[in-house]
Design a protein around this motif. Structure first.
Motif, PDB file in Angstrom:
ATOM      1  N   GLY A 185       0.437  -1.258   0.192  1.00 28.73           N
ATOM      2  CA  GLY A 185      -0.049  -0.010  -0.261  1.00 28.73           C
ATOM      3  C   GLY A 185       0.452   1.357  -0.099  1.00 28.73           C
ATOM      4  N   GLY A 186       0.642   2.067   0.490  1.00 26.05           N
ATOM      5  CA  GLY A 186       1.459   3.674   0.630  1.00 26.05           C
ATOM      6  C   GLY A 186       2.668   3.559   1.948  1.00 26.05           C
ATOM      7  N   ALA A 187       2.583   2.588   2.710  1.00 24.79           N
ATOM      8  CA  ALA A 187       3.691   1.808   3.482  1.00 24.79           C
ATOM      9  C   ALA A 187       4.944   1.819   2.493  1.00 24.79           C
ATOM     10  CB  ALA A 187       3.274   1.389   4.456  1.00 24.79           C
ATOM     11  N   ARG A 188       6.092   2.558   2.577  1.00 23.25           N
ATOM     12  CA  ARG A 188       7.266   2.138   1.935  1.00 23.25           C
ATOM     13  C   ARG A 188       8.006   2.524   3.144  1.00 23.25           C
ATOM     14  NH1 ARG A 188       7.920   5.472  -3.056  1.00 23.25           N
ATOM     15  NH2 ARG A 188       8.666   3.463  -4.509  1.00 23.25           N
ATOM     16  N   ARG A 189       9.192   1.734   2.583  1.00 24.67           N
ATOM     17  CA  ARG A 189      10.604   1.935   3.233  1.00 24.67           C
ATOM     18  C   ARG A 189      11.763   1.361   2.520  1.00 24.67           C
ATOM     19  NH1 ARG A 189      13.179  -1.860   7.081  1.00 24.67           N
ATOM     20  NH2 ARG A 189      11.975  -4.141   7.164  1.00 24.67           N
ATOM     21  N   LEU A 190      12.858   2.316   2.995  1.00 25.20           N
ATOM     22  CA  LEU A 190      14.407   2.012   2.127  1.00 25.20           C
ATOM     23  C   LEU A 190      15.046   0.039   2.847  1.00 25.20           C
ATOM     24  CD1 LEU A 190      15.943   2.151   0.087  1.00 25.20           C
ATOM     25  CD2 LEU A 190      17.410   3.860   2.041  1.00 25.20           C
ATOM     26  N   LEU A 191      15.037  -0.542   2.225  1.00 23.52           N
ATOM     27  CA  LEU A 191      15.843  -1.438   2.045  1.00 23.52           C
ATOM     28  C   LEU A 191      17.312  -1.485   2.427  1.00 23.52           C
ATOM     29  CD1 LEU A 191      14.030  -4.599   1.527  1.00 23.52           C
ATOM     30  CD2 LEU A 191      13.490  -3.369   3.103  1.00 23.52           C
ATOM     31  N   SER A 192      18.261  -1.947   2.888  1.00 22.41           N
ATOM     32  CA  SER A 192      19.649  -1.760   2.985  1.00 22.41           C
ATOM     33  C   SER A 192      20.169  -2.866   1.849  1.00 22.41           C
ATOM     34  CB  SER A 192      20.808  -2.472   4.225  1.00 22.41           C
ATOM     35  OG  SER A 192      22.348  -2.274   4.141  1.00 22.41           O
ATOM     36  N   SER A 193      20.896  -1.950   0.576  1.00 23.64           N
ATOM     37  CA  SER A 193      21.326  -2.556  -0.217  1.00 23.64           C
ATOM     38  C   SER A 193      22.376  -3.629  -0.137  1.00 23.64           C
ATOM     39  CB  SER A 193      22.630  -1.240  -1.259  1.00 23.64           C
ATOM     40  OG  SER A 193      23.062  -0.858  -0.682  1.00 23.64           O
ATOM     41  N   SER A 194      23.114  -3.761   0.878  1.00 21.41           N
ATOM     42  CA  SER A 194      23.553  -4.663   1.537  1.00 21.41           C
ATOM     43  C   SER A 194      22.822  -6.249   1.180  1.00 21.41           C
ATOM     44  CB  SER A 194      24.765  -4.096   3.065  1.00 21.41           C
ATOM     45  OG  SER A 194      23.281  -4.788   3.893  1.00 21.41           O
ATOM     46  N   LEU A 195      22.171  -6.334   1.636  1.00 21.24           N
ATOM     47  CA  LEU A 195      21.007  -7.680   1.610  1.00 21.24           C
ATOM     48  C   LEU A 195      21.652  -7.859   0.559  1.00 21.24           C
ATOM     49  CD1 LEU A 195      17.996  -5.915   4.047  1.00 21.24           C
ATOM     50  CD2 LEU A 195      19.642  -7.876   4.686  1.00 21.24           C
ATOM     51  N   LEU A 196      21.241  -7.205  -0.907  1.00 22.76           N
ATOM     52  CA  LEU A 196      21.669  -8.052  -2.606  1.00 22.76           C
ATOM     53  C   LEU A 196      23.342  -8.530  -2.790  1.00 22.76           C
ATOM     54  CD1 LEU A 196      20.426  -4.804  -3.686  1.00 22.76           C
ATOM     55  CD2 LEU A 196      19.008  -6.643  -4.247  1.00 22.76           C
ATOM     56  N   PHE A 197      23.837  -8.646  -1.575  1.00 22.80           N
ATOM     57  CA  PHE A 197      24.904  -9.324  -1.804  1.00 22.80           C
ATOM     58  C   PHE A 197      25.151 -10.477  -0.136  1.00 22.80           C
ATOM     59  CE2 PHE A 197      25.255  -5.003  -3.272  1.00 22.80           C
ATOM     60  CZ  PHE A 197      24.536  -5.175  -5.013  1.00 22.80           C
ATOM     61  N   GLY A 198      24.819 -10.514   0.192  1.00 19.71           N
ATOM     62  CA  GLY A 198      24.573 -11.937   1.091  1.00 19.71           C
ATOM     63  C   GLY A 198      23.875 -12.795   1.371  1.00 19.71           C
ATOM     64  N   ARG A 199      23.592 -13.342   1.904  1.00 19.72           N
ATOM     65  CA  ARG A 199      22.590 -14.632   1.738  1.00 19.72           C
ATOM     66  C   ARG A 199      20.582 -14.206   1.775  1.00 19.72           C
ATOM     67  NH1 ARG A 199      22.752 -16.220   7.128  1.00 19.72           N
ATOM     68  NH2 ARG A 199      20.599 -17.318   6.866  1.00 19.72           N
ATOM     69  N   PHE A 200      20.344 -15.109   0.341  1.00 23.05           N
ATOM     70  CA  PHE A 200      19.145 -14.155   0.239  1.00 23.05           C
ATOM     71  C   PHE A 200      18.002 -14.542   1.364  1.00 23.05           C
ATOM     72  CE2 PHE A 200      15.032 -15.008  -2.310  1.00 23.05           C
ATOM     73  CZ  PHE A 200      14.941 -13.211  -2.335  1.00 23.05           C
ATOM     74  N   GLU A 201      18.015 -15.160   2.010  1.00 20.11           N
ATOM     75  CA  GLU A 201      17.431 -15.875   3.203  1.00 20.11           C
ATOM     76  C   GLU A 201      17.253 -14.538   3.890  1.00 20.11           C
ATOM     77  OE1 GLU A 201      19.833 -17.488   2.358  1.00 20.11           O
ATOM     78  OE2 GLU A 201      18.586 -19.761   1.494  1.00 20.11           O
ATOM     79  N   LEU A 202      18.153 -13.858   4.231  1.00 20.04           N
ATOM     80  CA  LEU A 202      18.101 -11.926   5.304  1.00 20.04           C
ATOM     81  C   LEU A 202      17.355 -10.973   4.083  1.00 20.04           C
ATOM     82  CD1 LEU A 202      22.365 -12.243   6.123  1.00 20.04           C
ATOM     83  CD2 LEU A 202      20.296 -12.444   7.988  1.00 20.04           C
ATOM     84  N   LEU A 203      17.855 -11.491   3.028  1.00 15.96           N
ATOM     85  CA  LEU A 203      16.868 -10.460   2.322  1.00 15.96           C
ATOM     86  C   LEU A 203      15.471 -10.541   2.568  1.00 15.96           C
ATOM     87  CD1 LEU A 203      16.147  -8.184   0.345  1.00 15.96           C
ATOM     88  CD2 LEU A 203      17.155  -9.794  -1.520  1.00 15.96           C
ATOM     89  N   ALA A 204      14.941 -12.065   2.232  1.00 15.33           N
ATOM     90  CA  ALA A 204      13.702 -12.320   2.568  1.00 15.33           C
ATOM     91  C   ALA A 204      13.230 -11.951   3.595  1.00 15.33           C
ATOM     92  CB  ALA A 204      13.486 -13.458   2.374  1.00 15.33           C
ATOM     93  N   SER A 205      13.685 -12.063   4.957  1.00 15.09           N
ATOM     94  CA  SER A 205      12.912 -12.231   5.861  1.00 15.09           C
ATOM     95  C   SER A 205      12.835 -10.492   6.217  1.00 15.09           C
ATOM     96  CB  SER A 205      14.516 -12.036   7.584  1.00 15.09           C
ATOM     97  OG  SER A 205      15.990 -11.794   7.333  1.00 15.09           O
ATOM     98  N   GLN A 206      14.127  -9.439   5.993  1.00 17.29           N
ATOM     99  CA  GLN A 206      13.720  -8.035   6.051  1.00 17.29           C
ATOM    100  C   GLN A 206      13.013  -7.788   5.053  1.00 17.29           C
ATOM    101  OE1 GLN A 206      15.427  -5.393   7.156  1.00 17.29           O
ATOM    102  NE2 GLN A 206      16.363  -7.373   8.414  1.00 17.29           N
ATOM    103  N   LEU A 207      11.930  -8.611   3.849  1.00 18.35           N
ATOM    104  CA  LEU A 207      11.107  -7.446   3.176  1.00 18.35           C
ATOM    105  C   LEU A 207       9.533  -8.574   3.914  1.00 18.35           C
ATOM    106  CD1 LEU A 207      11.962  -9.338  -0.150  1.00 18.35           C
ATOM    107  CD2 LEU A 207      11.593  -7.237   0.209  1.00 18.35           C
ATOM    108  N   ARG A 208       9.478  -9.904   4.932  1.00 15.57           N
ATOM    109  CA  ARG A 208       8.778  -9.673   5.845  1.00 15.57           C
ATOM    110  C   ARG A 208       8.405  -9.441   6.696  1.00 15.57           C
ATOM    111  NH1 ARG A 208      10.621 -15.634   4.508  1.00 15.57           N
ATOM    112  NH2 ARG A 208      11.877 -15.241   6.567  1.00 15.57           N
ATOM    113  N   ALA A 209       8.985  -8.247   7.309  1.00 20.56           N
ATOM    114  CA  ALA A 209       9.254  -7.111   7.583  1.00 20.56           C
ATOM    115  C   ALA A 209       8.983  -6.443   7.478  1.00 20.56           C
ATOM    116  CB  ALA A 209      10.540  -7.528   8.486  1.00 20.56           C
ATOM    117  N   ALA A 210       8.781  -6.209   6.566  1.00 16.27           N
ATOM    118  CA  ALA A 210       8.345  -4.651   5.666  1.00 16.27           C
ATOM    119  C   ALA A 210       7.076  -4.274   5.561  1.00 16.27           C
ATOM    120  CB  ALA A 210       9.453  -4.273   4.140  1.00 16.27           C
TER     121      ALA A 210
END
Length: 210
Positions: A185-210
Motif C-alpha cells: 500500500g502506501g507504507a514504503r521503506r528503504l532496505l539496505s542495499s547490502s542485503l542484495l549481496f549476502g544470504r538471500f534468506e536475510l533479504l527475504a526476512s527483511q521483506l517479510r518485516a517490511a
C-alpha cells in the motif's frame, strides 16, 4: 508486496546484484518493478578515459569477488580500453523502457541480456545500435525498432520513469544504486542495499518485516 528496484544498467554493483534480483522476482506475492535512475545518463555520462577505466576495473574486481559475476577480458579490452569511448547509460535505459512498452514481462530478462552483452561479451551498450542489436537477437523486434528510431512517446516514458526513480532517491535520501524500496500500500521503506549481496534468506526476512 511492491518492490521498486532503483538501478542503472551501467552500474557494476547493479550487475552484481543480478542473482539476488532474479530470486526476488521469483518470490510469491511480490511485484518487482524496475526503476531506472538515469544516474549515468545525460549529465551523469562521461568519457571513458584511462583513469576512469582503471578505477572501474578495480571496482569490478571487488564486485566479482563478492558476487561471482564475471567481468571478462573482452569487457576490459573492448569497453574500458576503447579509445574515445563513452560511459553513458541512456541507450541501455532507453532499451529497457522500449521493452517495458512492448513486452513488459520480459524487462528483467532484457536487463540481464544488456548487462551480459557489456560485462561478458564486451559489447558497448552505450551505443543505441548495440542495444537494438541485443534486443533483436533476443526476439524483441518491436523494442529494437523503437530504440533504432526513438520517437517522442518513447522519450516521454523514458523521462517519466527516470524522474519517478529520482523522486524516490530524493524521498528516501538515496545517493547511489542499487537500492530497494519495499512496502504494501502506501507504507514504503528503504532496505539496505547490502542485503542484495549476502544470504538471500536475510533479504527475504527483511521483506517479510517490511
Amino acid at each position: 508486496m511492491q518492490i521498486d528496484y532503483l538501478f542503472d544498467p551501467l552500474c557494476g554493483w547493479c550487475y552484481g546484484a543480478g542473482p539476488a534480483l532474479e530470486q526476488l522476482a521469483g518470490l510469491d506475492n511480490v511485484r518487482l518493478t524496475l526503476a531506472p535512475t538515469g544516474l549515468f545518463a545525460g549529465q551523469g555520462a562521461r568519457a571513458m578515459d584511462q583513469h576512469f577505466a582503471a578505477y572501474a576495473w578495480q571496482n569490478d574486481q571487488r564486485i566479482a569477488r563478492l558476487t561471482a559475476q564475471p567481468f571478462t577480458e573482452a569487457y576490459r579490452n573492448n569497453i574500458l580500453g576503447k579509445a574515445g569511448g563513452l560511459f553513458d547509460s541512456a541507450p541501455a535505459t532507453l532499451g529497457l523502457v522500449a521493452v517495458g512498452l512492448t513486452e513488459p514481462a520480459r524487462e528483467l530478462e532484457a536487463l540481464k541480456l544488456l548487462q551480459r552483452a557489456r560485462y561478458v561479451d564486451g559489447r558497448d551498450n552505450s551505443s543505441l545500435q548495440v542495444v537494438a542489436d541485443v534486443l533483436e537477437e533476443a526476439q524483441l523486434p518491436e523494442a529494437a525498432r523503437r530504440v533504432r528510431t526513438p520517437d517522442e512517446d518513447l522519450m516521454a516514458v523514458y523521462r517519466n520513469r527516470v524522474e519517478a526513480a529520482r523522486a524516490d532517491m530524493a524521498r528516501f535520501g538515496i545517493d547511489g544504486v542499487p537500492a530497494l524500496v519495499a512496502g504494501i500500500g502506501g507504507a514504503r521503506r528503504l532496505l539496505s542495499s547490502s542485503l542484495l549481496f549476502g544470504r538471500f534468506e536475510l533479504l527475504a526476512s527483511q521483506l517479510r518485516a517490511a
